[in-house]
Write a protein that holds these residues in place. Sequence first.
Motif, short mmCIF file in Angstrom:
data_model
loop_
_atom_site.label_atom_id
_atom_site.label_comp_id
_atom_site.label_asym_id
_atom_site.label_seq_id
_atom_site.Cartn_x
_atom_site.Cartn_y
_atom_site.Cartn_z
N ALA A 51 0.82 50.41 83.47
CA ALA A 51 0.46 49.03 83.17
C ALA A 51 1.19 48.46 81.96
O ALA A 51 1.13 47.26 81.70
CB ALA A 51 -1.05 48.94 82.94
N SER A 52 1.88 49.31 81.21
CA SER A 52 2.54 48.87 79.98
C SER A 52 3.88 48.22 80.25
O SER A 52 4.63 48.66 81.12
CB SER A 52 2.77 50.07 79.05
N LYS A 53 4.17 47.18 79.47
CA LYS A 53 5.50 46.58 79.52
C LYS A 53 6.43 47.48 78.73
O LYS A 53 6.03 48.10 77.75
CB LYS A 53 5.49 45.17 78.94
N MET A 54 7.69 47.54 79.17
CA MET A 54 8.68 48.37 78.49
C MET A 54 9.95 47.57 78.30
O MET A 54 10.21 46.60 79.00
CB MET A 54 8.98 49.63 79.32
N GLY A 55 10.75 48.03 77.35
CA GLY A 55 12.02 47.38 77.10
C GLY A 55 13.00 48.34 76.47
O GLY A 55 12.68 49.51 76.22
N ILE A 56 14.19 47.81 76.20
CA ILE A 56 15.23 48.58 75.53
C ILE A 56 15.66 47.78 74.32
O ILE A 56 16.11 46.65 74.45
CB ILE A 56 16.44 48.82 76.47
N PHE A 57 15.49 48.36 73.14
CA PHE A 57 15.88 47.72 71.88
C PHE A 57 15.37 46.28 71.78
O PHE A 57 16.12 45.35 71.47
CB PHE A 57 17.39 47.77 71.69
N GLY A 58 14.08 46.06 72.07
CA GLY A 58 13.47 44.75 71.89
C GLY A 58 13.66 43.77 73.03
O GLY A 58 13.19 42.65 72.96
N LYS A 59 14.31 44.19 74.08
CA LYS A 59 14.52 43.30 75.23
C LYS A 59 13.72 43.83 76.42
O LYS A 59 13.98 44.93 76.91
CB LYS A 59 16.01 43.22 75.57
N THR A 60 12.74 43.06 76.86
CA THR A 60 11.87 43.48 77.95
C THR A 60 12.64 43.71 79.23
O THR A 60 13.54 42.95 79.58
CB THR A 60 10.77 42.43 78.20
N VAL A 61 12.27 44.77 79.94
CA VAL A 61 12.87 45.11 81.23
C VAL A 61 11.84 44.80 82.30
O VAL A 61 10.70 45.29 82.24
CB VAL A 61 13.29 46.60 81.27
N ALA A 62 12.21 43.99 83.28
CA ALA A 62 11.28 43.54 84.32
C ALA A 62 10.77 44.69 85.20
O ALA A 62 9.61 44.71 85.58
CB ALA A 62 11.92 42.47 85.18
N LYS A 63 11.65 45.62 85.54
CA LYS A 63 11.27 46.71 86.45
C LYS A 63 11.63 48.07 85.85
O LYS A 63 12.63 48.67 86.21
CB LYS A 63 11.96 46.52 87.79
N PRO A 64 10.78 48.58 84.93
CA PRO A 64 11.10 49.86 84.29
C PRO A 64 11.14 51.04 85.25
O PRO A 64 11.75 52.06 84.96
CB PRO A 64 10.00 50.04 83.24
N THR A 65 10.52 50.91 86.42
CA THR A 65 10.56 52.00 87.40
C THR A 65 11.88 52.01 88.17
O THR A 65 12.16 52.97 88.87
CB THR A 65 9.40 51.89 88.42
N GLU A 66 12.68 50.94 88.00
CA GLU A 66 13.96 50.86 88.70
C GLU A 66 15.15 50.87 87.75
O GLU A 66 16.24 51.28 88.13
CB GLU A 66 14.01 49.59 89.56
N GLN A 67 14.95 50.41 86.51
CA GLN A 67 16.04 50.32 85.54
C GLN A 67 16.42 51.70 85.03
O GLN A 67 15.58 52.44 84.52
CB GLN A 67 15.61 49.44 84.35
N VAL A 68 17.69 52.06 85.17
CA VAL A 68 18.18 53.37 84.72
C VAL A 68 18.56 53.27 83.25
O VAL A 68 19.19 52.31 82.81
CB VAL A 68 19.40 53.80 85.57
#
Length: 103
Positions: A51-68
């Motif tokens: 349920a948590s939002k995730m990002g890389i270096f402060g930039k939110t990633v819409a689909k963390p289950t798909e983003q490599v």
Amino acid sequence: MSGKEIAVEVAFALPDRQKIISLHVPEGTTLFETAELSGICDYFPDIDLSASKMGIFGKTVAKPTEQVIKAGERVEIYRALIADPKEVRRKRAEKAKAAKTAE
């Protein structure tokens, strides 16, 4: 996933403490998988990764289950906001305007 491993980090912070975990994951691992592999939930059992939002270096990633994730990147797990920042700014501006009018 290939046999090559890459160095990455996973970060989570509360107002009073934070944790950054460095680890190696197989190339082709997603952000979500990286967060799971890091063991961050051992330090913060209340985190619900699904349920948590995730990002890389402060930039939110819409689909963390798909983003490599790529070598050297840091997965950041964001906690829910206590207050809406826009609402807080609006109230602060109204208060400042009222104080200036009262002078």
